[in-house]
Write a protein that holds these residues in place. Structure first.
Motif, PDB file in Angstrom:
ATOM      1  N   LYS A  26      84.324  37.047   7.801  1.00  0.00           N
ATOM      2  CA  LYS A  26      85.463  37.381   6.946  1.00  0.00           C
ATOM      3  C   LYS A  26      86.501  38.169   7.721  1.00  0.00           C
ATOM      4  N   HIS A  56      93.030  40.941  -3.780  1.00  0.00           N
ATOM      5  CA  HIS A  56      92.357  39.816  -3.112  1.00  0.00           C
ATOM      6  C   HIS A  56      90.858  40.086  -3.090  1.00  0.00           C
ATOM      7  N   ASP A  58      86.965  38.189  -2.690  1.00  0.00           N
ATOM      8  CA  ASP A  58      86.197  36.986  -2.341  1.00  0.00           C
ATOM      9  C   ASP A  58      84.837  37.024  -3.032  1.00  0.00           C
TER      10      ASP A  58
END
Length: 438
Positions: A26, A56, A58
């Motif tokens: 990542k 943001h 994930d």
């Protein structure tokens, strides 16, 4: 509870291992993730909404914890058994919960955690406003006595932060002495007002008003109406300024006091009133019917209540009946031709002002206006001239003729002798002729 915490801790460790294995993949994207929160202020008894967002994410879970570091929600899973705490919204970018019926013990620093490697946290402070209780006014005697010193105290409990107290006398604000004491997380606020009451305070409303941020535009108030007892004050008000014989007079004894002084006592020259047929006492009023000189004297009105006694005096003097009465109203005189000889010597007096009453005893001579005199003289002269003209014309029409004896017979005679004879003959008919002399 311990079991749940252990399970969440185990889950956290498991997630940490997984995230650690994928951290290198990542890279910088993981480092850019960070939860965002805001501080919340709520009134005691209200509902607080706590929101945590990530721009943001994930697929990393969010978690809310209370000031005691107890987990409230992990994602959409409720961890703490508290019916006041509910889930509003749960997603990868947001976790919002609500706390209802908030109390002062709920105040503190709450933590939102994002389970990345490492774990990222953000703090949000929950402020709970303590609502002040309805104020109370103490120290008000019922009733108060005129001249007495009293202290009014207004107190309110449970405010956070400390409330403010304001005093009002009717609609006007007055200043009091404020005192603040802490009691745990809340404050007790007192304000004192010192007064020396008088009769002007009777019926006055004293208001204690509590202002606080939690009360918004609806401050709490306590109102007390002050009752003051005071000794009476007396004043005599007559119905006539200059009383005359034959009139009736009413004397009103105006007495103000609390309690109300009823009834009042009337005396004349220090003695009781005996002529009750003409002098009638009704309540506080004394009425004297058909005044005469025997009513002259000093009249006294006396009133009393539990706090004292008060009196007032009125000296009566009865005036004589006016000897000169104003003349009765008369209709205006008819217009007539005045005597021209009298008008020549008449002095004209102009009235001072129209509509002003005249003194019936004042002697005043008045006469016609100059314009009226001139008009009358002109009419008389005109009539005289007309009469002269008519008389002249009449005399001119009936003027006589003078004839001699010769002329009397000359109409039918051929010569003078015959004319004379005819004239002598006609002398017998002379009576039929008429002569007019001027």
């Amino acid at each position: 509870m311990i079991l749940k915490q252990y399970l969440f801790f185990s889950l956290y460790c498991f997630c940490g291992i997984v995230l650690k294995g994928t951290a290198s993949k990542k890279g910088r994207g993981t480092q850019s993730q960070f939860p965002i929160t805001q501080n919340v202020t709520v009134t005691q008894g209200g509902t607080a909404n706590m929101t945590c967002r990530v721009e943001h994410n994930d697929n990393t879970s969010l978690q809310w914890s209370n000031p005691a570091q107890q987990t409230l929600f992990f994602g959409d899973k409720k961890a703490l058994r508290d019916n006041r705490i509910e889930l509003i919204r749960a997603s990868w970018q947001e976790l919002t919960i609500s706390i209802s019926e908030v109390s002062l013990t709920d105040e503190g620093q709450y933590t939102c955690s994002l389970f990345t490697m490492p774990v990222k946290t953000t703090k949000a402070y929950l402020t709970v406003l303590g609502v002040p209780e309805k104020p109370e006014i103490d120290g008000l005697p019922k009733p108060a006595v005129e001249g007495e010193h009293i202290t009014l105290t207004c107190v309110t409990y449970g405010s956070k932060p400390a409330a403010d107290i304001r005093w009002f006398r009717n609609e006007k604000e007055i200043k009091g002495a404020k005192e603040v004491n802490a009691s745990g997380k809340t404050f007790t606020v007192r304000s004192s007002l010192q007064l020396q009451v008088d009769r002007n305070d009777d019926g006055v409303a004293y208001t204690c008003q509590v202002d606080h941020v939690s009360l918004a535009s609806a401050p709490q108030q306590a109102i007390e109406v002050l009752e003051v007892h005071y000794a009476p004050r007396v004043e005599i008000v007559p119905s006539l300024t200059f009383p005359h014989e034959g009139q009736y007079l009413k004397l009103d004894c105006v007495s103000k006091g609390n309690p109300v002084p009823e009834p009042v006592r009337w005396t004349k020259d220090g003695a009781e009133i005996t002529d009750l047929e003409r002098m009638i006492v009704e309540g506080r009023d004394l009425t004297i019917m058909s005044l005469n000189k025997t009513d002259n004297g000093t009249y006294r009105c006396e009133a009393r209540n539990d706090l004292g006694i008060s009196a007032a005096e009125y000296t009566l003097y009865v005036y004589d009946v006016p000897t000169t009465m104003p003349p009765p109203p008369t209709p205006p005189p008819r217009a007539a031709l005045p005597d021209t000889t009298a008008l020549l010597d008449t002095r004209v007096t102009k009235p001072a002002a129209t509509g002003i009453e005249r003194d019936p005893n004042a002697m005043e001579q008045s006469g016609p206006d100059h314009a009226l005199i001139g008009g009358v003289v002109a009419v008389v002269v005109f009539i005289t001239l007309c009469l002269i003209i008519v008389l002249g014309r009449y005399l001119a029409r009936h003027k006589g003729t003078y004839l001699t004896n010769e002329a009397k017979g000359a109409d039918d005679a051929p010569d003078a002798d015959t004319a004379i004879i005819n004239a002598e003959g006609n002398h017998a008919h002379a009576e039929e002729k008429k002569e007019y002399f001027i």
